[in-house]
Write a protein that holds these residues in place. Structure first.
Motif: not given
Length: 258
Positions: A143-146, A108-111, A114-116, A88-92
């Protein structure tokens, strides 16, 4: 290359496309590395002031990690390596705004993506779901991201219902996951229009605003994510049993869309 990037210098916008349509834009280790490298590159690219992220084709935005990928794990019960944590962008450390444009499935991992994203634009035919529990896996990071974007009950329902139920674009809009619904095929164009408007504003002010909005949820998210590895280690079925359940997915039936 599993990514395509198109830069529109005049508008100050980059269009980033997950380009694995035959795999429903699932993310393998190469794609994960490319995403991390791209977000880091955009930190230094002054010609890009906003970005749109989408998936190639109309069947899927992204279906998470490629099930054919083997992810090496450290020989320790205290560590779980997840290659999607850095996509994700925020992770970087990218604070330029990123808008997600969703056509087809996002699951799944799309989140992680989407979460970032700052916000999500979706086609009327887009659907969102989380298959983890169906295949004997804990939905933790997803789930945490959503939970940062949707009401508790909606996150719990989507995470627990697995492949039996999909959230429609209209429902996603109603609960706040999606900010705009377009006609089929129109998500990217709508997202690019919004990105061009934002890119036209002074970038320092825009990035500061992105950082401020993110900070409002960052502390709770960080604390929740710190618990995720242990929950995954405790709750996941062994990989061979997960594979059995995944192989039998055709017997699950047609998912209900709400």
């Amino acid at each position: 290359m599993a990514l395509r990037i198109e830069r529109e210098a005049a508008a100050g916008v980059a269009l980033v496309t997950l380009d694995r349509p035959a795999k429903l834009n699932a993310i393998d280790l190469e794609t994960a590395g490319e995403l991390a490298a791209l977000w880091q590159e955009l930190r230094y690219d002054e010609s890009v002031r906003a970005a749109v992220l989408t998936g190639a084709g109309t069947r899927a935005f992204c279906t998470g990690i490629d099930r054919g990928v083997e992810v090496p794990q450290p020989p320790s019960p205290y560590a779980v390596d997840d290659p999607l944590l850095r996509i994700g962008p925020k992770a970087n450390d990218l604070w330029k705004p990123v808008i997600a444009a969703v056509e087809g499935m996002a699951c799944g991992g799309a989140f992680y993506l989407l979460g970032e994203a700052e916000f999500v634009v979706a086609s009327r035919e887009a659907t969102f779901f989380d298959p983890h529990t169906t295949y004997g896996m804990v939905s933790a990071y997803e789930a945490i991201a959503m939970a940062q974007r949707m009401p508790y009950g909606e996150v719990a329902r989507m995470s627990l219902m697995g492949t039996a139920e999909r959230v429609s674009a209209e429902r996603a809009y109603a609960v706040g996951l999606v900010s705009e619904v377009t006609e089929p095929g129109g998500a990217v164009a709508a997202a690019l229009r919004s990105a061009a408007v934002i890119a036209g504003y002074p970038t320092d002010a825009v990035q500061g605003t992105v950082r401020a909005v993110w900070s409002a949820k960052e502390a709770a998210r960080t604390q929740a994510m710190a618990q995720a590895p242990a929950l995954i280690a405790l709750g996941n079925l062994p990989p061979d049993r997960q594979a059995e359940l995944f192989g039998a997915r055709g017997a699950i039936g047609v998912p209900r869309v709400r």
